[in-house]
Design a protein around this motif. Sequence first.
Motif, PDB file in Angstrom:
ATOM      1  N   ARG A  54       6.476   3.238   9.634  1.00  0.00           N
ATOM      2  CA  ARG A  54       6.395   2.099   8.725  1.00  0.00           C
ATOM      3  C   ARG A  54       6.439   2.568   7.267  1.00  0.00           C
ATOM      4  O   ARG A  54       7.160   1.994   6.440  1.00  0.00           O
ATOM      5  CB  ARG A  54       5.100   1.321   9.000  1.00  0.00           C
ATOM      6  CG  ARG A  54       4.923   0.080   8.156  1.00  0.00           C
ATOM      7  CD  ARG A  54       3.818  -0.803   8.724  1.00  0.00           C
ATOM      8  NE  ARG A  54       2.552  -0.111   8.829  1.00  0.00           N
ATOM      9  CZ  ARG A  54       1.631  -0.120   7.869  1.00  0.00           C
ATOM     10  NH1 ARG A  54       1.841  -0.766   6.738  1.00  0.00           N
ATOM     11  NH2 ARG A  54       0.489   0.517   8.037  1.00  0.00           N
ATOM     12  N   TYR A  55       5.694   3.627   6.964  1.00  0.00           N
ATOM     13  CA  TYR A  55       5.697   4.154   5.590  1.00  0.00           C
ATOM     14  C   TYR A  55       7.045   4.794   5.253  1.00  0.00           C
ATOM     15  O   TYR A  55       7.554   4.641   4.133  1.00  0.00           O
ATOM     16  CB  TYR A  55       4.563   5.161   5.409  1.00  0.00           C
ATOM     17  CG  TYR A  55       3.242   4.500   5.096  1.00  0.00           C
ATOM     18  CD1 TYR A  55       2.922   4.153   3.790  1.00  0.00           C
ATOM     19  CD2 TYR A  55       2.331   4.208   6.107  1.00  0.00           C
ATOM     20  CE1 TYR A  55       1.716   3.524   3.501  1.00  0.00           C
ATOM     21  CE2 TYR A  55       1.134   3.590   5.825  1.00  0.00           C
ATOM     22  CZ  TYR A  55       0.824   3.248   4.521  1.00  0.00           C
ATOM     23  OH  TYR A  55      -0.363   2.618   4.230  1.00  0.00           O
ATOM     24  N   TYR A  56       7.606   5.512   6.201  1.00  0.00           N
ATOM     25  CA  TYR A  56       8.907   6.143   5.964  1.00  0.00           C
ATOM     26  C   TYR A  56       9.964   5.094   5.638  1.00  0.00           C
ATOM     27  O   TYR A  56      10.713   5.223   4.652  1.00  0.00           O
ATOM     28  CB  TYR A  56       9.316   6.950   7.197  1.00  0.00           C
ATOM     29  CG  TYR A  56      10.672   7.601   7.066  1.00  0.00           C
ATOM     30  CD1 TYR A  56      10.796   8.892   6.555  1.00  0.00           C
ATOM     31  CD2 TYR A  56      11.830   6.934   7.454  1.00  0.00           C
ATOM     32  CE1 TYR A  56      12.047   9.492   6.419  1.00  0.00           C
ATOM     33  CE2 TYR A  56      13.076   7.517   7.323  1.00  0.00           C
ATOM     34  CZ  TYR A  56      13.175   8.802   6.812  1.00  0.00           C
ATOM     35  OH  TYR A  56      14.419   9.388   6.677  1.00  0.00           O
ATOM     36  N   LEU A  57      10.034   4.049   6.432  1.00  0.00           N
ATOM     37  CA  LEU A  57      11.040   3.006   6.219  1.00  0.00           C
ATOM     38  C   LEU A  57      10.773   2.238   4.929  1.00  0.00           C
ATOM     39  O   LEU A  57      11.710   1.796   4.252  1.00  0.00           O
ATOM     40  CB  LEU A  57      11.068   2.059   7.419  1.00  0.00           C
ATOM     41  CG  LEU A  57      11.523   2.682   8.748  1.00  0.00           C
ATOM     42  CD1 LEU A  57      11.469   1.651   9.868  1.00  0.00           C
ATOM     43  CD2 LEU A  57      12.921   3.267   8.633  1.00  0.00           C
ATOM     44  N   LEU A 100       0.515  16.953   1.435  1.00  0.00           N
ATOM     45  CA  LEU A 100       0.503  16.347   2.770  1.00  0.00           C
ATOM     46  C   LEU A 100      -0.466  15.176   2.807  1.00  0.00           C
ATOM     47  O   LEU A 100      -1.603  15.269   2.344  1.00  0.00           O
ATOM     48  CB  LEU A 100       0.066  17.370   3.821  1.00  0.00           C
ATOM     49  CG  LEU A 100       0.823  18.697   3.878  1.00  0.00           C
ATOM     50  CD1 LEU A 100       0.301  19.544   5.034  1.00  0.00           C
ATOM     51  CD2 LEU A 100       2.315  18.477   4.003  1.00  0.00           C
ATOM     52  N   VAL A 101      -0.015  14.091   3.395  1.00  0.00           N
ATOM     53  CA  VAL A 101      -0.877  12.946   3.683  1.00  0.00           C
ATOM     54  C   VAL A 101      -1.093  12.910   5.193  1.00  0.00           C
ATOM     55  O   VAL A 101      -0.137  12.946   5.970  1.00  0.00           O
ATOM     56  CB  VAL A 101      -0.244  11.626   3.200  1.00  0.00           C
ATOM     57  CG1 VAL A 101      -0.999  10.423   3.755  1.00  0.00           C
ATOM     58  CG2 VAL A 101      -0.232  11.582   1.677  1.00  0.00           C
ATOM     59  N   VAL A 102      -2.357  12.893   5.591  1.00  0.00           N
ATOM     60  CA  VAL A 102      -2.712  12.890   7.015  1.00  0.00           C
ATOM     61  C   VAL A 102      -2.710  11.456   7.534  1.00  0.00           C
ATOM     62  O   VAL A 102      -3.280  10.550   6.910  1.00  0.00           O
ATOM     63  CB  VAL A 102      -4.094  13.530   7.224  1.00  0.00           C
ATOM     64  CG1 VAL A 102      -4.562  13.350   8.669  1.00  0.00           C
ATOM     65  CG2 VAL A 102      -4.058  15.017   6.863  1.00  0.00           C
ATOM     66  N   ASP A 161       0.804  -1.221   0.000  1.00  0.00           N
ATOM     67  CA  ASP A 161       0.000   0.000   0.000  1.00  0.00           C
ATOM     68  C   ASP A 161       0.839   1.275   0.000  1.00  0.00           C
ATOM     69  O   ASP A 161       0.369   2.335   0.358  1.00  0.00           O
ATOM     70  CB  ASP A 161      -0.976   0.010   1.180  1.00  0.00           C
ATOM     71  CG  ASP A 161      -0.269  -0.157   2.523  1.00  0.00           C
ATOM     72  OD1 ASP A 161       0.948  -0.439   2.526  1.00  0.00           O
ATOM     73  OD2 ASP A 161      -0.930  -0.016   3.558  1.00  0.00           O
ATOM     74  N   LEU A 162       2.085   1.192  -0.464  1.00  0.00           N
ATOM     75  CA  LEU A 162       2.952   2.364  -0.515  1.00  0.00           C
ATOM     76  C   LEU A 162       2.374   3.437  -1.422  1.00  0.00           C
ATOM     77  O   LEU A 162       2.632   4.626  -1.244  1.00  0.00           O
ATOM     78  CB  LEU A 162       4.344   1.966  -0.994  1.00  0.00           C
ATOM     79  CG  LEU A 162       5.476   2.980  -0.791  1.00  0.00           C
ATOM     80  CD1 LEU A 162       5.618   3.359   0.666  1.00  0.00           C
ATOM     81  CD2 LEU A 162       6.796   2.427  -1.329  1.00  0.00           C
ATOM     82  N   LYS A 163       1.554   3.024  -2.391  1.00  0.00           N
ATOM     83  CA  LYS A 163       0.964   3.988  -3.314  1.00  0.00           C
ATOM     84  C   LYS A 163       0.034   4.977  -2.597  1.00  0.00           C
ATOM     85  O   LYS A 163      -0.268   6.036  -3.148  1.00  0.00           O
ATOM     86  CB  LYS A 163       0.183   3.259  -4.408  1.00  0.00           C
ATOM     87  CG  LYS A 163      -0.986   2.438  -3.909  1.00  0.00           C
ATOM     88  CD  LYS A 163      -1.654   1.688  -5.058  1.00  0.00           C
ATOM     89  CE  LYS A 163      -2.828   0.848  -4.537  1.00  0.00           C
ATOM     90  NZ  LYS A 163      -3.488   0.109  -5.628  1.00  0.00           N
ATOM     91  N   LEU A 164      -0.405   4.650  -1.372  1.00  0.00           N
ATOM     92  CA  LEU A 164      -1.268   5.561  -0.625  1.00  0.00           C
ATOM     93  C   LEU A 164      -0.580   6.874  -0.317  1.00  0.00           C
ATOM     94  O   LEU A 164      -1.235   7.904  -0.137  1.00  0.00           O
ATOM     95  CB  LEU A 164      -1.737   4.908   0.685  1.00  0.00           C
ATOM     96  CG  LEU A 164      -2.705   3.730   0.558  1.00  0.00           C
ATOM     97  CD1 LEU A 164      -2.959   3.115   1.922  1.00  0.00           C
ATOM     98  CD2 LEU A 164      -4.019   4.174  -0.078  1.00  0.00           C
ATOM     99  N   ILE A 165       0.753   6.851  -0.239  1.00  0.00           N
ATOM    100  CA  ILE A 165       1.481   8.086   0.060  1.00  0.00           C
ATOM    101  C   ILE A 165       2.356   8.521  -1.113  1.00  0.00           C
ATOM    102  O   ILE A 165       3.223   9.374  -0.960  1.00  0.00           O
ATOM    103  CB  ILE A 165       2.346   7.935   1.329  1.00  0.00           C
ATOM    104  CG1 ILE A 165       3.472   6.920   1.102  1.00  0.00           C
ATOM    105  CG2 ILE A 165       1.498   7.559   2.535  1.00  0.00           C
ATOM    106  CD1 ILE A 165       4.587   7.043   2.124  1.00  0.00           C
ATOM    107  N   GLU A 166       2.110   7.938  -2.279  1.00  0.00           N
ATOM    108  CA  GLU A 166       2.917   8.253  -3.453  1.00  0.00           C
ATOM    109  C   GLU A 166       2.887   9.761  -3.740  1.00  0.00           C
ATOM    110  O   GLU A 166       1.825  10.367  -3.828  1.00  0.00           O
ATOM    111  CB  GLU A 166       2.392   7.489  -4.669  1.00  0.00           C
ATOM    112  CG  GLU A 166       3.276   7.589  -5.885  1.00  0.00           C
ATOM    113  CD  GLU A 166       2.784   6.717  -7.022  1.00  0.00           C
ATOM    114  OE1 GLU A 166       3.453   6.673  -8.055  1.00  0.00           O
ATOM    115  OE2 GLU A 166       1.718   6.074  -6.867  1.00  0.00           O
ATOM    116  N   GLY A 167       4.044  10.363  -3.857  1.00  0.00           N
ATOM    117  CA  GLY A 167       4.135  11.792  -4.151  1.00  0.00           C
ATOM    118  C   GLY A 167       4.021  12.698  -2.946  1.00  0.00           C
ATOM    119  O   GLY A 167       4.141  13.916  -3.073  1.00  0.00           O
ATOM    120  N   ALA A 168       3.785  12.137  -1.773  1.00  0.00           N
ATOM    121  CA  ALA A 168       3.649  12.968  -0.575  1.00  0.00           C
ATOM    122  C   ALA A 168       4.991  13.603  -0.208  1.00  0.00           C
ATOM    123  O   ALA A 168       6.024  12.931  -0.221  1.00  0.00           O
ATOM    124  CB  ALA A 168       3.134  12.140   0.596  1.00  0.00           C
TER     125      ALA A 168
END
Length: 202
Positions: free
Chosen positions: A32-35, A120-122, A3-10
């Motif tokens: 988790r997303y950062y890593l 920004l992704v909340v 699900d990395l695409k949830l923050i794609e471009g953030a």
Amino acid sequence: MRDLKLIEGAQALLVLGGEDRTQWHRSRTAVRYYLACRAAGVALPRLLVTGGALVRQPGTGQGVGMGMAAGLTEAAWMARFMQVQGVPAAHVLQEAQALDTLGNVALGGALAARHGLQRLVVISDDFHLWRSSQLFERVWGHAPAGCVGTGHAGSWRLRWREKLAFALQVGALRQADVAPGDSAAHLEFLAARVRKQRIQDV
């Protein structure tokens, strides 16, 4: 990470205060997303933590070795947790004034803008995301680039409370003639509230 695409471009993950500091759902999700971005070799988002309440961390934070301390803000505790988990301090921005969700999205968004971060992704608990995204859009005139839940759904009481809290916050903004999309007016509304609180505390 599927699900990395949830923050794609953030450019930044806006991690809202109100953290459960025994479970760290919000901070843990952001890390988790950062890593995952680092492992995938994609651009690393900044982690923007927001929360101005002074709190005392119980215990040792589930073995993360942070110990006990008084007088640290929510944002400071969240930043400490993230750094222990391997996020460089330079990649964590702290907003240490917000005392509620409106403050999180307004003051957090303002800090991001000062650093040139627009997309920004909340990140928050699932039960909290609806109110967070609605308030973000009211303050900034557009929805966040995305919203990511922690998987913590909360009880039906928490979900019901979110609707009530949103109605009360929007009612206070309307009473103060703060128009949707007028970010400067929202920030002044929050500043005036802080000034009033300081006078009462004297």
